[in-house]
Design a protein around this motif. Sequence first.
Motif, short mmCIF file in Angstrom:
data_model
loop_
_atom_site.label_atom_id
_atom_site.label_comp_id
_atom_site.label_asym_id
_atom_site.label_seq_id
_atom_site.Cartn_x
_atom_site.Cartn_y
_atom_site.Cartn_z
N UNK A 1 0.83 -1.21 0.00
CA UNK A 1 0.00 0.00 0.00
C UNK A 1 0.86 1.25 0.00
N UNK A 2 1.93 1.24 0.79
CA UNK A 2 2.83 2.40 0.81
C UNK A 2 3.45 2.63 -0.57
N UNK A 3 3.66 1.56 -1.31
CA UNK A 3 4.21 1.69 -2.65
C UNK A 3 3.17 1.98 -3.72
N UNK A 4 1.93 2.22 -3.31
CA UNK A 4 0.87 2.54 -4.25
C UNK A 4 0.25 1.35 -4.93
N UNK A 5 0.61 0.14 -4.52
CA UNK A 5 0.07 -1.08 -5.14
C UNK A 5 -1.18 -1.54 -4.37
N UNK A 6 -2.23 -0.76 -4.45
CA UNK A 6 -3.40 -1.02 -3.62
C UNK A 6 -4.10 -2.32 -3.99
N UNK A 7 -4.15 -2.64 -5.27
CA UNK A 7 -4.79 -3.91 -5.66
C UNK A 7 -4.03 -5.10 -5.10
N UNK A 8 -2.69 -5.02 -5.13
CA UNK A 8 -1.89 -6.11 -4.58
C UNK A 8 -2.08 -6.20 -3.07
N UNK B 1 -12.10 1.65 -1.17
CA UNK B 1 -12.78 2.93 -1.41
C UNK B 1 -11.92 3.87 -2.24
N UNK B 2 -10.62 3.86 -1.95
CA UNK B 2 -9.71 4.75 -2.67
C UNK B 2 -9.64 4.43 -4.16
N UNK B 3 -9.79 3.16 -4.52
CA UNK B 3 -9.75 2.80 -5.94
C UNK B 3 -11.16 2.76 -6.54
N UNK B 4 -12.14 3.19 -5.76
CA UNK B 4 -13.50 3.30 -6.28
C UNK B 4 -14.32 2.03 -6.24
#
Length: 714
Positions: free
Chosen positions: A361-368, A398-401
């Motif tokens: 998540x910190x690296x922006x890989x929210x789906x992972x 929520x952040x990715x919709x």
Amino acid sequence: MRWSIVLMLSATLAGASAPIITTSSESNLALNASLANNRDSKSFDPLTYSSVEQRLAKLETQAQQTSENTDRVRARLVIADIHLNNRKFREAIAALDKLEIEYPLLADYVLLKRAQAQTQLRDLQGATTTWQSILTNFPNSPVAAEAMFALGQNQQILDKFPAHPRSQEAALRLLAQAPNRVDLIAHLATYFGDLKGISPTLDRLVASSPALTSEQWWAIADAYYKNFEFGKAANAYARATVNPLTAYQYARSLHRGRQIESAIVAYNRVVQQFPKSPQAPRALIRITQIESPEVAIAATDRIVANYPDTAGEALAIKATILQDKLGSPQAASNARNLLLERYGNSDAASQLRWRIAKGQARGGQLNNAIATVDAIIANSPDSDSAAEASFWAGKWANQIGDKSRAKKFFEFTIRQHPSSYYAWRAAGSLGWQVGTFTTARYTAPAIAIPSARTPLPAGSAKLQELYVLGLDRDARSQWQTELGAKRNLEPSEIFTDGVLRVAVQDNLVGIKTIESLDLIDVSSPQKVEIAKIKQHPAYMQSLYPFHYWDIISNWARERRLSPALVIGLMRQESRFEAQIRSRSGAIGLMQIMPDTGTWIASKKGVSNYNLDNPSDNISFGTWYLDYTHSRYSDNSMLAVASYNAGPGAVGRWVEERGVGDPDEFVNNIPYEETRDYVSKVLGNYWNYLRLYSPSVQQQIASLQQSSNLNASAK
């Protein structure tokens, strides 16, 4: 018919003081019986808001109209108890008339209350006759200890009822007359090791070098350990009964007393002597904390080879040692992979996956990150990490919709981890009316406190009856007598002891005792037993009791604060111990520092106050909580943090980095104590709402019902 009405109405209020008697023997009888009555003075009836008069009216109606004789006689005993504790002694005697004949299960307790009432009426001849009747007809009942105490038979109490609370008082009385009686000191050590300030007494006992039994040494060791006297505890455990628990506690005492080399030897001895005990793998885990990296690695390998239930934890430790101390990242990676592959359903694997998810998540890989949380839920849904992870996965979704997926994560958090702080955050994210960081102050749904009790899993039928009726002081005395000097308690006994302690407002020890069920090393069958115990209604209700609720409600209403927030903060501050002092000098239920109390008094315009008095303490504490809310625009997260760390510190944090995402703000509070405090207080607040608010309970029930329907459809 459920026995809810009697329990609901069984208030025990302040006891009566002893009348002035002219003769010395009569004075002794009156004083002792008065003490028996006054033992209920700390009891608190959390089960109703109604007045004493309303309670009595309902009970008397119940006693007259019910067709069930059991309910009728129960009601009469509770009515008598209420009258007795409100100094209406003639009414108490009237309610008890011939009740011992109709109520054989508690006939001895009927006589006890009659004798107490007779003494308060100065009918000392009648009281003496009743006490003697108890000794004649119920010589083995704990009530006989009360009779002996009232009649001044102190030594007889020690001999026949050594674990009864009156035995402690008798021993202290006799010690005051003969301070060098080693047998009395040994008695206190054996049966009353939790007596406040007992360490000097234990020192006298040990120094006198009497011929103590191994069981007595075990009791002495436990008492020293609980008082953080680890060196003395180790010396006592070395002479105690030999079993896995004392062997481990001996090693642990050495460890906590910083006798490291000796502790290593002792931990290894636990494994050698008791290889199949639950303490053996825990001893090896302790060795990894204090041995060299190479020896620690060997200890983790022994665990993996011999103790599969602890193997996941051992592999996590091994990976950390390889990575941080031995500089072997590949070997560490191999250990982590083995942990995930072979022990993927362990708590350690859940913690590892959660660390991975946070990094993604910190690296922006929210789906992972979300996919990793899915793996946590699939493999270890009950782990502590799953509660936090599922809530954050909802935020990331929520952040990715992906609102639908977010909703599922939040619902999982509430359904699977309903008592967690993250369940509250998830409920707020779903729009439930349970308050958020900025609205908790004003969230005060109706509270309905349960009025029925379920029998406890340990203890006699007499104990269960006393507990169900709400005669908690009597139940506690009965239980202590039944338990005796037993030290290695079963989970059911630990739970029963904790519940009864909380019932009589021994809250600090009682709540800690119940919480210890999550910490003790036990066998697999006992783990199953503990899981069942946690479903008992008294489990959560004792962890979150309603002590001082009437005072809290009044002051919370005056300060425009949620009562649930106030009691949640109080639980964290003091565990409802009115006379408690912190190491820094904070006082009472809401832990007011003396200087802060002086400042609050000046703002309130009062000069006469006592912070040991519950009403004054709650008045000052709620005033200060209102003040911290006003400093931060009613943001309860910042107000609670400020209550702990001070407005200056919180002001600096807000000024330096703003609030931003409040969940991130909580995670990044610089003070570890305050970071933990905020989640604990707001978690307490949530638990009071979910346990006692019908509207919140309905939302949780609907969520659970929906989940069950979906599962059935599949």
